[in-house]
Design an enzyme around this catalytic site. Structure first.
Site, PDB file in Angstrom:
ATOM      1  N   GLU A 259       2.042 -31.865  33.383  1.00  0.00           N
ATOM      2  CA  GLU A 259       3.474 -31.403  33.913  1.00  0.00           C
ATOM      3  C   GLU A 259       4.199 -30.833  32.333  1.00  0.00           C
ATOM      4  O   GLU A 259       4.886 -30.037  32.514  1.00  0.00           O
ATOM      5  CB  GLU A 259       4.440 -32.598  33.958  1.00  0.00           C
ATOM      6  CG  GLU A 259       3.983 -33.315  35.495  1.00  0.00           C
ATOM      7  CD  GLU A 259       4.317 -32.474  36.592  1.00  0.00           C
ATOM      8  OE1 GLU A 259       5.524 -31.610  36.889  1.00  0.00           O
ATOM      9  OE2 GLU A 259       3.152 -32.103  37.396  1.00  0.00           O
ATOM     10  N   TRP A 262       3.034 -27.171  32.200  1.00  0.00           N
ATOM     11  CA  TRP A 262       3.645 -26.341  33.391  1.00  0.00           C
ATOM     12  C   TRP A 262       4.798 -25.977  32.576  1.00  0.00           C
ATOM     13  O   TRP A 262       5.159 -24.797  32.810  1.00  0.00           O
ATOM     14  CB  TRP A 262       3.804 -27.364  34.527  1.00  0.00           C
ATOM     15  CG  TRP A 262       2.997 -27.187  35.689  1.00  0.00           C
ATOM     16  CD1 TRP A 262       2.117 -28.098  36.267  1.00  0.00           C
ATOM     17  CD2 TRP A 262       2.724 -26.163  36.561  1.00  0.00           C
ATOM     18  NE1 TRP A 262       1.473 -27.748  37.287  1.00  0.00           N
ATOM     19  CE2 TRP A 262       1.978 -26.412  37.569  1.00  0.00           C
ATOM     20  CE3 TRP A 262       3.267 -24.704  36.501  1.00  0.00           C
ATOM     21  CZ2 TRP A 262       1.406 -25.602  38.432  1.00  0.00           C
ATOM     22  CZ3 TRP A 262       2.734 -23.955  37.457  1.00  0.00           C
ATOM     23  CH2 TRP A 262       2.011 -24.262  38.369  1.00  0.00           C
ATOM     24  N   TRP A 290      16.252 -11.099  53.385  1.00  0.00           N
ATOM     25  CA  TRP A 290      16.858 -12.424  53.234  1.00  0.00           C
ATOM     26  C   TRP A 290      18.198 -12.536  53.978  1.00  0.00           C
ATOM     27  O   TRP A 290      18.890 -11.810  53.904  1.00  0.00           O
ATOM     28  CB  TRP A 290      17.040 -12.710  51.747  1.00  0.00           C
ATOM     29  CG  TRP A 290      15.935 -12.749  50.778  1.00  0.00           C
ATOM     30  CD1 TRP A 290      15.362 -11.848  50.139  1.00  0.00           C
ATOM     31  CD2 TRP A 290      14.731 -13.990  50.653  1.00  0.00           C
ATOM     32  NE1 TRP A 290      14.166 -12.165  49.294  1.00  0.00           N
ATOM     33  CE2 TRP A 290      13.902 -13.416  49.989  1.00  0.00           C
ATOM     34  CE3 TRP A 290      14.780 -15.104  51.401  1.00  0.00           C
ATOM     35  CZ2 TRP A 290      12.997 -14.278  49.547  1.00  0.00           C
ATOM     36  CZ3 TRP A 290      13.702 -15.855  50.789  1.00  0.00           C
ATOM     37  CH2 TRP A 290      12.777 -15.488  50.156  1.00  0.00           C
ATOM     38  N   ASN A 325      11.628 -34.706  41.403  1.00  0.00           N
ATOM     39  CA  ASN A 325      10.794 -33.525  41.391  1.00  0.00           C
ATOM     40  C   ASN A 325      10.386 -33.268  42.809  1.00  0.00           C
ATOM     41  O   ASN A 325      10.211 -32.232  43.642  1.00  0.00           O
ATOM     42  CB  ASN A 325       9.690 -33.517  40.547  1.00  0.00           C
ATOM     43  CG  ASN A 325       9.246 -32.216  40.316  1.00  0.00           C
ATOM     44  OD1 ASN A 325       9.955 -31.184  40.194  1.00  0.00           O
ATOM     45  ND2 ASN A 325       7.702 -32.456  40.350  1.00  0.00           N
ATOM     46  N   TRP A 343      15.764 -17.262  47.058  1.00  0.00           N
ATOM     47  CA  TRP A 343      15.626 -18.128  45.989  1.00  0.00           C
ATOM     48  C   TRP A 343      16.653 -18.026  44.840  1.00  0.00           C
ATOM     49  O   TRP A 343      16.891 -19.187  44.154  1.00  0.00           O
ATOM     50  CB  TRP A 343      13.901 -18.185  45.404  1.00  0.00           C
ATOM     51  CG  TRP A 343      13.864 -16.885  44.787  1.00  0.00           C
ATOM     52  CD1 TRP A 343      13.254 -15.665  45.112  1.00  0.00           C
ATOM     53  CD2 TRP A 343      14.169 -16.409  43.390  1.00  0.00           C
ATOM     54  NE1 TRP A 343      13.187 -14.860  44.085  1.00  0.00           N
ATOM     55  CE2 TRP A 343      13.588 -15.236  43.132  1.00  0.00           C
ATOM     56  CE3 TRP A 343      14.595 -17.130  42.376  1.00  0.00           C
ATOM     57  CZ2 TRP A 343      13.750 -14.541  41.938  1.00  0.00           C
ATOM     58  CZ3 TRP A 343      14.858 -16.537  41.048  1.00  0.00           C
ATOM     59  CH2 TRP A 343      14.459 -15.184  40.728  1.00  0.00           C
ATOM     60  N   TRP A 366      11.448 -22.395  41.287  1.00  0.00           N
ATOM     61  CA  TRP A 366      12.023 -21.859  42.302  1.00  0.00           C
ATOM     62  C   TRP A 366      11.264 -20.734  42.979  1.00  0.00           C
ATOM     63  O   TRP A 366      11.262 -20.910  44.331  1.00  0.00           O
ATOM     64  CB  TRP A 366      13.483 -21.301  42.177  1.00  0.00           C
ATOM     65  CG  TRP A 366      14.727 -22.534  42.499  1.00  0.00           C
ATOM     66  CD1 TRP A 366      15.269 -23.265  41.524  1.00  0.00           C
ATOM     67  CD2 TRP A 366      15.103 -22.551  43.807  1.00  0.00           C
ATOM     68  NE1 TRP A 366      15.974 -24.125  42.262  1.00  0.00           N
ATOM     69  CE2 TRP A 366      15.914 -23.685  43.588  1.00  0.00           C
ATOM     70  CE3 TRP A 366      14.744 -22.155  44.994  1.00  0.00           C
ATOM     71  CZ2 TRP A 366      16.646 -24.443  44.747  1.00  0.00           C
ATOM     72  CZ3 TRP A 366      15.614 -22.743  46.047  1.00  0.00           C
ATOM     73  CH2 TRP A 366      16.570 -23.580  45.747  1.00  0.00           C
TER      74      TRP A 366
END
Length: 435
Positions: A259, A262, A290, A325, A343, A366
């Site tokens: 993590e 990331w 959208w 999360n 998003w 996102w």
């Protein structure tokens, strides 16, 4: 008059294991620590009780108090950074400015302006890597390009990450270099800046070996209070050193180390591809039709979608500035794919609310949820919120905590049925992506 070296605190609010501060103290004398409440940033915040401002104010006060005990002080200013430095240069002879790197587009523009001003003023300006394990061009592919897929990036990081990169900077050995300030300056108050103290409680700065040892098996269950580390805010504002965090992760939890990698990965994506701040990493996703329903967006924001796991997550976020999360993934997927809302609107809402808001990670996650980012979930992967709730909150403990009216007549019907939403999403995405 002695020549002053300024160390400028930003996302590194600690005196220990701080790279830029270490080099300032080691290489220079009369180091004056400085923190600037940046009005360019503060003016964009909508809530006068924004908890992050309280957290920063509290932490800066603690640093100031600690330095005063050593006979020094932390200079605290309120204004635009360039104006602050110009003013200070008229008050004292500044030899150099030390600080740590920032990777966000606005921060890079700010730092470029300060660097140019310093150069014209004959002031040395030096910045250092501190908030990441690796940055910029340190981890590249064999062809010298930035990684855009996480797994090979992670493998390269793990092959490179030796003790050298995890060693703490021994700032405590050079504390004599702090400037002596016999008359401490008063700290500016929240009220003087137009803010007020939050009622939100901040998570403790605790690196628990027990939490880390059980992190892999517990991290997906939002009802577990100690299933995750709750250290996001401390990593975001640098009250926790990334090197200290990574040492603990390497010792106790490969999953948490992943993590942290990331986090680095998204920072290097933002560095190499700053356009992702407002645009899809995959440009074809900007062609999707959208929906722009303010009514649907408001229901999502308020946690009134009729999907209990989504609603619980949004209500937790609104009340505490935190969201688990796993639930972040579900709520993000719901907005982008069930409601077909861009998003970027969700990313901006999280930016307003999250205590641990970090542009690189927030944007990256996102876009991952929307399918528009690098190494993202494929567009046809659409979380079923009900199935996610059954799997990760099987007893409904988390949902009942945040949605007490669940299973009563007061709880709304789903905004849209999952099968209908899935079909609509696949149709819209497929139409745009096949052009």
């Amino acid at each position: 008059m002695a020549k002053i070296t300024i160390f400028w605190f930003r996302r590194d609010l600690r005196l220990h294991d701080n790279a830029g501060l270490f080099y300032a103290l080691k290489e220079k004398a009369d180091v004056l620590p400085l923190f600037i409440f940046d009005t360019d940033i503060l003016s964009k915040l909508k809530d006068p009780a924004d908890a992050r401002v309280s957290f920063i104010h509290q932490t800066v006060s603690e640093i100031k108090e600690s330095l005063q005990k050593q006979g020094s002080d932390l200079l605290v200013r309120y204004g635009k950074p360039q104006d602050v430095f110009k003013s200070l240069s008229r008050e004292m002879e500044i030899h150099s400015i030390y600080t740590n790197h920032d990777y966000e587009p606005a921060a890079r523009r700010r730092d470029q302006h300060i660097s140019e001003w310093a150069s014209k003023s004959g002031i040395e300006y030096r910045t250092f890597k501190d908030q990441t394990l690796f940055e910029k061009d340190e981890i590249l592919t064999a062809s010298g390009k930035p990684y855009t897929v996480f797994t090979p990036y992670k493998n390269k990081v793990l092959a490179t990450l030796d003790d050298f990169y995890l060693e703490s900077y021994p700032n405590e050995n050079y504390e004599k270099s702090f400037i002596r300030q016999p008359k401490p300056e008063k700290m500016i108050s929240l009220e003087e800046m137009g803010f007020k103290k939050t009622k939100i409680k901040f998570p403790a700065l605790t690196l628990s070996s027990e939490v880390l040892k059980n992190y892999a098996q517990n991290r997906n269950f939002p009802a577990l209070e100690n299933g995750t580390t709750h250290l996001g805010i401390h990593l975001r504002f640098g009250t926790l050193s990334i090197r200290e965090a990574a040492r603990a992760a390497r010792k106790y939890s490969e999953t948490w180390l992943s993590e942290l990698i990331w986090r680095d990965f998204f920072m290097q994506i933002l560095w190499h591809f700053p356009e992702v701040e407002k645009h899809s990493f995959r440009p074809e996703y900007d062609k999707i039709s959208w929906r722009n329903s303010s009514k649907d967006f408001a229901k999502w924001c308020e946690g009134k979608t009729g999907y209990p796991l989504v609603d619980a997550g949004m209500r937790e976020l609104n009340a505490t500035g935190y969201m688990h999360n796993r639930v972040r993934m579900v709520t993000a997927s719901f907005l982008c794919k069930h409601l077909l809302i861009h998003w970027y609107k969700g990313e901006r809402y999280f930016a307003e609310k999250l205590l641990d808001y970090d542009l690189a990670a927030n944007n990256g996650n996102w876009q991952w949820a929307a399918g528009s980012g690098c190494d993202a979930a494929p567009y046809f992967r659409i979380f079923n919120p009900q199935a996610q709730a059954e799997k990760f909150d099987p007893d409904g403990e988390y949902i009942k905590k945040w949605v007490p009216e669940f299973q009563t007549s007061r709880y709304p019907e789903p905004m849209i049925e999952h099968a209908e939403a899935r079909g609509r999403c696949l149709q819209a995405f497929t139409k745009a992506l096949k052009k």
